[in-house]
Design an enzyme around this catalytic site. Structure first.
Site, mmCIF file in Angstrom:
data_model
loop_
_atom_site.group_PDB
_atom_site.id
_atom_site.type_symbol
_atom_site.label_atom_id
_atom_site.label_comp_id
_atom_site.label_asym_id
_atom_site.label_seq_id
_atom_site.Cartn_x
_atom_site.Cartn_y
_atom_site.Cartn_z
ATOM 1 C CG HIS A 167 43.521 -119.997 43.387
ATOM 2 N ND1 HIS A 167 44.849 -120.048 42.414
ATOM 3 C CD2 HIS A 167 42.558 -119.979 42.601
ATOM 4 C CE1 HIS A 167 44.432 -119.961 41.493
ATOM 5 N NE2 HIS A 167 43.525 -119.357 41.108
ATOM 6 C CE1 TYR A 191 55.003 -122.485 42.318
ATOM 7 C CE2 TYR A 191 52.712 -122.987 43.045
ATOM 8 C CZ TYR A 191 53.802 -122.096 42.984
ATOM 9 O OH TYR A 191 53.103 -120.815 43.279
ATOM 10 N N PRO A 194 61.372 -115.691 41.715
ATOM 11 C CG PRO A 194 59.768 -116.003 39.713
ATOM 12 C CD PRO A 194 61.614 -115.713 40.852
ATOM 13 C CE LYS A 206 56.026 -116.789 50.381
ATOM 14 N NZ LYS A 206 54.221 -116.363 50.526
ATOM 15 C CE1 TYR A 256 52.790 -120.699 46.715
ATOM 16 C CE2 TYR A 256 50.556 -120.237 46.237
ATOM 17 C CZ TYR A 256 51.591 -121.052 46.081
ATOM 18 O OH TYR A 256 51.523 -119.729 44.989
#
Length: 391
Positions: free
Chosen positions: A72, A200, A293, A297, A385
């Site tokens: 991604h 998200y 979550p 990580k 991220y």
């Protein structure tokens, strides 16, 4: 039996440590209380940072990952009914890859068995002893017979509920703990993903996340109460809530329904113990720390821990002294706390807190607006991220 390194736990941390030590010519034995089928089938995290992909690939474990993993280049933040893409690769030059934790475990087990490394499943009564001496031991029962494993070092990779951390005497460790006032209801569905990248979503009804395990399997999450009864969530109720929280202002509906294969509720907490060592026992992965979550990580921190620990053990076993072992905890914790900060930040920004404080809601939306409108804000999210540097 005797070995150089006794490893408790056959999750990603323990198995990767055994693999890296094998590549360095160091003997180890892995002990696991669960069956092989259990550890290969349990569904856990599914997103790998660029650095984690590099570690697995460089150690010879990348063939299936490169073939089946879903790379991604970005992600979407959705709020106010509109989506805002964060261009991870454009901002950092790095990607993330969807590849389930159980798939990493399968690859590691296959590699371990291929070179004949000792891997004991379904052992019982595991306990660690003589940690403050030069000859620590692990006792366990296998097939009803009591056994002793003598070691130079022990790695506690047995997770948050394992036996290694509690074996450290009281007063040695300092624990930092935060329990969040919400949980995630997660499902695995036989349905195409809502998007080719993660979504998200912050919604007044609560957080939602749309991700995937493959082009035909969706993994979706809803914020819920920690005490929620999973039986109260019918399939119809789950889909209705996902449609509501992931709704777009233009009326387009990306959520594709399908048979729900699994459902469960995951508690949310942040937890760290310091130091990650006592004598000849070294903690790694979930045995030493837990992250919510939201920041993706958990498995990545375990891989980062093991990379540091494997190099330290290699130096020690090759006669280069204990300096790297002595520095393991501080080096690992420096990265762990940065990941904790990021996970806390993402969690605080995207979830609805009890009471629905209007001021807090406005601040959260302002934060999201800033990230999506500012290159500096987007960069902060993106570089955390995709994963901070391993060194």
């Amino acid at each position: 039996m005797r070995t150089q390194v006794g490893i408790v736990g056959a999750g990603p941390a323990g198995l990767l440590l055994a693999h890296l030590l094998h590549l360095a010519g160091i003997e180890s034995v892995v002990l696991e209380t669960r069956s092989r089928a259990y550890v290969e089938e349990r569904i856990r995290a599914g997103l790998l940072e660029q650095g984690s992909v590099d570690v697995l690939t460089e150690s010879g474990l990348g063939a299936r990952l490169q073939r089946e993993g879903l790379a991604h280049d970005g992600l979407e933040l959705r709020f106010g009914g509109a989506g805002h893409r964060i261009d991870l690769k454009g901002l950092t030059g790095k990607q993330v890859t969807i590849y389930g934790q159980q798939e990493v475990v399968k690859d590691l087990i296959a590699a371990r068995l291929a070179y004949g490394g000792p891997l004991r499943f379904e052992v019982a009564d595991v306990a660690v002893h003589d940690l403050e001496t030069d000859a620590p031991r692990i006792t366990y029962t296998e097939g009803g017979e009591a056994r002793v494993l003598e070691c130079d070092l022990i790695a506690g990779c047995d997770g948050f509920h394992g036996i290694c951390r509690p074996a450290i005497p009281p007063g040695v460790l300092t624990a930092y703990d935060r329990v969040y006032p919400f949980a995630w209801l997660g499902i695995l569905a036989a349905a195409p993903p809502a998007s080719h990248e993660l979504i998200y979503a912050r919604h007044e009804r609560g957080f939602a996340l749309a991700t995937m395990r493959s082009p035909t399997l969706s993994r979706l999450y809803l914020q819920c109460a920690p005490e929620e009864d999973i039986a109260a969530w019918s399939d119809d109720r789950i889909w209705a809530e996902l449609h509501a929280r992931l709704a777009r202002r233009d009326g387009a509906d990306q959520v594709t329904e399908g048979p729900i294969l699994q459902k469960g509720i995951t508690a949310m907490r942040s937890y760290v113990v310091e130091p990650m060592r006592h004598g000849r026992l070294f903690l790694a992965g979930d045995a030493a720390h837990i992250v919510p979550p939201t920041g993706a990580k958990g498995m990545n921190l375990a891989i980062a821990d093991i990379r540091v620990l494997a190099r330290a053990i290699e130096g020690f076993c090759q006669g280069h002294g204990s300096d790297l072992l002595d520095g393991y905890s501080a080096k690992a914790l420096a990265r762990i706390w940065k990941a904790q900060r990021f996970s806390w930040w993402m969690t605080s920004m995207l979830h609805r807190f009890d009471g629905g404080d209007p001021f807090e809601h406005k601040v959260q939306v302002a934060e999201l607006d800033y990230i999506c409108a500012s290159r500096a804000g987007a960069m902060t999210l993106a570089e955390n991220y995709v994963g901070l540097p391993l060194d």
